[in-house]
Design a protein around this motif. Sequence first.
Motif, PDB file in Angstrom:
ATOM      1  N   ALA A  38     -23.337  22.761  -3.104  1.00 43.54           N
ATOM      2  CA  ALA A  38     -22.547  23.985  -2.869  1.00 43.54           C
ATOM      3  C   ALA A  38     -22.828  24.595  -1.502  1.00 43.54           C
ATOM      4  O   ALA A  38     -22.997  25.798  -1.356  1.00 43.54           O
ATOM      5  N   ASN A  39     -22.876  23.740  -0.483  1.00 40.15           N
ATOM      6  CA  ASN A  39     -23.135  24.167   0.890  1.00 40.15           C
ATOM      7  C   ASN A  39     -21.801  24.453   1.582  1.00 40.15           C
ATOM      8  O   ASN A  39     -20.988  23.554   1.765  1.00 40.15           O
ATOM      9  N   TYR A  40     -21.556  25.729   1.932  1.00 41.31           N
ATOM     10  CA  TYR A  40     -20.283  26.104   2.552  1.00 41.31           C
ATOM     11  C   TYR A  40     -20.274  25.750   4.036  1.00 41.31           C
ATOM     12  O   TYR A  40     -21.300  25.751   4.705  1.00 41.31           O
ATOM     13  N   GLY A  41     -19.050  25.483   4.538  1.00 40.94           N
ATOM     14  CA  GLY A  41     -18.901  25.105   5.932  1.00 40.94           C
ATOM     15  C   GLY A  41     -18.891  26.286   6.883  1.00 40.94           C
ATOM     16  O   GLY A  41     -19.050  27.442   6.500  1.00 40.94           O
ATOM     17  N   ALA A  42     -18.673  25.972   8.167  1.00 38.30           N
ATOM     18  CA  ALA A  42     -18.697  26.983   9.234  1.00 38.30           C
ATOM     19  C   ALA A  42     -17.376  27.737   9.289  1.00 38.30           C
ATOM     20  O   ALA A  42     -16.312  27.172   9.067  1.00 38.30           O
ATOM     21  N   ASN A  43     -17.466  29.010   9.599  1.00 38.71           N
ATOM     22  CA  ASN A  43     -16.273  29.833   9.786  1.00 38.71           C
ATOM     23  C   ASN A  43     -16.061  30.033  11.288  1.00 38.71           C
ATOM     24  O   ASN A  43     -16.708  30.871  11.906  1.00 38.71           O
ATOM     25  N   GLU A  44     -15.190  29.233  11.833  1.00 39.47           N
ATOM     26  CA  GLU A  44     -14.893  29.304  13.267  1.00 39.47           C
ATOM     27  C   GLU A  44     -13.394  29.511  13.460  1.00 39.47           C
ATOM     28  O   GLU A  44     -12.573  28.845  12.823  1.00 39.47           O
ATOM     29  N   SER A  45     -13.042  30.423  14.335  1.00 41.25           N
ATOM     30  CA  SER A  45     -11.630  30.707  14.581  1.00 41.25           C
ATOM     31  C   SER A  45     -11.027  29.633  15.475  1.00 41.25           C
ATOM     32  O   SER A  45     -11.732  28.903  16.186  1.00 41.25           O
ATOM     33  N   SER A  46      -9.707  29.562  15.449  1.00 30.79           N
ATOM     34  CA  SER A  46      -9.000  28.566  16.255  1.00 30.79           C
ATOM     35  C   SER A  46      -9.227  28.774  17.750  1.00 30.79           C
ATOM     36  O   SER A  46      -9.031  27.846  18.539  1.00 30.79           O
ATOM     37  N   GLU A  47      -9.649  29.969  18.141  1.00 30.96           N
ATOM     38  CA  GLU A  47      -9.921  30.235  19.558  1.00 30.96           C
ATOM     39  C   GLU A  47     -11.077  29.397  20.089  1.00 30.96           C
ATOM     40  O   GLU A  47     -11.197  29.187  21.298  1.00 30.96           O
ATOM     41  N   SER A  48     -11.914  28.901  19.168  1.00 32.06           N
ATOM     42  CA  SER A  48     -13.073  28.105  19.579  1.00 32.06           C
ATOM     43  C   SER A  48     -12.771  26.613  19.641  1.00 32.06           C
ATOM     44  O   SER A  48     -13.615  25.820  20.064  1.00 32.06           O
ATOM     45  N   TYR A  49     -11.583  26.199  19.213  1.00 30.85           N
ATOM     46  CA  TYR A  49     -11.255  24.781  19.149  1.00 30.85           C
ATOM     47  C   TYR A  49     -11.183  24.162  20.546  1.00 30.85           C
ATOM     48  O   TYR A  49     -10.714  24.786  21.501  1.00 30.85           O
ATOM     49  N   LEU A  50     -11.665  22.915  20.616  1.00 31.56           N
ATOM     50  CA  LEU A  50     -11.647  22.159  21.868  1.00 31.56           C
ATOM     51  C   LEU A  50     -10.872  20.859  21.666  1.00 31.56           C
ATOM     52  O   LEU A  50     -10.544  20.474  20.542  1.00 31.56           O
ATOM     53  N   GLU A  51     -10.602  20.163  22.767  1.00 32.64           N
ATOM     54  CA  GLU A  51      -9.914  18.881  22.693  1.00 32.64           C
ATOM     55  C   GLU A  51     -10.882  17.729  22.469  1.00 32.64           C
ATOM     56  O   GLU A  51     -10.464  16.609  22.156  1.00 32.64           O
ATOM     57  N   GLU A  52     -12.171  17.980  22.625  1.00 33.23           N
ATOM     58  CA  GLU A  52     -13.189  16.966  22.332  1.00 33.23           C
ATOM     59  C   GLU A  52     -14.481  17.662  21.960  1.00 33.23           C
ATOM     60  O   GLU A  52     -14.647  18.854  22.179  1.00 33.23           O
ATOM     61  N   GLY A  53     -15.379  16.892  21.354  1.00 37.93           N
ATOM     62  CA  GLY A  53     -16.631  17.447  20.855  1.00 37.93           C
ATOM     63  C   GLY A  53     -16.902  16.911  19.470  1.00 37.93           C
ATOM     64  O   GLY A  53     -16.640  15.733  19.186  1.00 37.93           O
ATOM     65  N   VAL A  54     -17.429  17.746  18.582  1.00 38.46           N
ATOM     66  CA  VAL A  54     -17.654  17.356  17.182  1.00 38.46           C
ATOM     67  C   VAL A  54     -16.388  17.673  16.404  1.00 38.46           C
ATOM     68  O   VAL A  54     -15.912  18.816  16.442  1.00 38.46           O
ATOM     69  N   ARG A  55     -15.848  16.685  15.704  1.00 35.31           N
ATOM     70  CA  ARG A  55     -14.616  16.958  14.950  1.00 35.31           C
ATOM     71  C   ARG A  55     -14.906  17.964  13.835  1.00 35.31           C
ATOM     72  O   ARG A  55     -15.893  17.849  13.108  1.00 35.31           O
ATOM     73  N   PHE A  56     -14.007  18.921  13.708  1.00 33.21           N
ATOM     74  CA  PHE A  56     -14.161  20.013  12.737  1.00 33.21           C
ATOM     75  C   PHE A  56     -13.138  19.809  11.623  1.00 33.21           C
ATOM     76  O   PHE A  56     -11.924  19.936  11.842  1.00 33.21           O
ATOM     77  N   LEU A  57     -13.626  19.453  10.429  1.00 32.81           N
ATOM     78  CA  LEU A  57     -12.743  19.112   9.310  1.00 32.81           C
ATOM     79  C   LEU A  57     -12.339  20.349   8.524  1.00 32.81           C
ATOM     80  O   LEU A  57     -13.174  21.171   8.154  1.00 32.81           O
TER      81      LEU A  57
END
Length: 447
Positions: A38-57
Amino acid sequence: MKKYNSYSTYQPSSVEWLGEIPLHWEIIRLKHICWRAANYGANESSESYLEEGVRFLRTTDIDDFGNLSSDGAVFLEDSKVADYKLDDGDILISRSGTIGRSFLYSKDKHGECAFAGYLVRFSLREKQLPKFIFYFTKSRAFLDYLGISIIQSTIGNVNGQKYANMSLSIPPLTEQKYIVSFLDRETTRIDTLITKKRELINLLEKKRNAVIAHAVTKGLNSNASMTDSKIEWLGKIPEHWKITRLKFISPQITVGIVVTPAKYYVDTGVPCLRSLNVKQGKLMYADIVFISSESNELHRKSMIFEGDLVVVRTGQPGATAVVDKRFHGANCIDLIIVRQSPYFNSHYLSYLANSDFAQTQFELGSGGAIQQHFNVGTAANLQVLAPPIVEQQEIVSFLDKKLSQMNNLINKVQKSINLLQQQRSALITAAVTGKIDVREEVKRGTA
């Protein structure tokens, strides 16, 4: 479904959605076979999205079968998701939105990934096979559990603790491997059949579109004299046809309620069409909304009548349907309304508007980076092919008959896909809940 052997002895599971299980299987809560639950994921807004890096599912990246889409992938800086990176064998389950959608992670297959807040992670102990648990989340038993556990709030959800406390029917590890091997083979076989049938539907839909395009741009008489249309993507048209614009043949082209339409909604009243009610060539009553008679009168400009056309502006721009008697005097939201022409057959215009000829124009006239959208001006300037009215009626009669045959065939193929999907679900359910014994099938290599 093929008849498979059952186990020799069973015991009551005392779990409503599992029924009886093989005598040597155990009932265990999901959290008790996990070292991280029951480990919840990260809450990141779309403003933080990049075109490369760690894929965020996100939930939207995962389909109903647990496959990861390559479309619309987003990425984040490593530092933002250091505590949310996935390990091989991690299982993600959606807790909101599309509840219960699950995913089994493999670093070799999916690359480095982290996960979002509406997904819940479960990491299994070494004596459990992650793919067996993943298959359980594709079973009817899991869906039954969800039905019992959904929390009704603003958005229905099943929180991480609900998943963690879910009871599973667990066989020994060796047997889990047999079941996974069996299901891998059988679901691959079924999925291959489904893929082929979907390809057939795609071919039939392309053929259907080609039939429409030919009828509304070339006519039904193969011996008719042709002339250059002087439109690049159209080519030649019958010599006696004319080309005009929609604004010259419709008494009025307007738009439905645009400004805060939700404030007019009532539980019952006058039907009000939205874009989701309009498909190419037909109107859908499902998910209809209503406004009061007073609101309908206030918005007389956007009232619709039998024979008018309604055209989608956003999402699937250009999708057009003729208003039928069910919606005579109704209203609409953010749809373009093309009033019935006294000189044109409305159903011919609908076929034309849904053809590749018109869709190309809609696309060229659409704007917006996120989704296509066009306005009244674009619709008004739509180039329209104008055969004589008698010929329009002949084209409509031909297409009605021809497309009815093709749609019946498409529906039959779709029904066979639905049956295969039901078979897939039933097979998974029977295997992961111990209703069938597949060990000998796998040993003999006949699975």
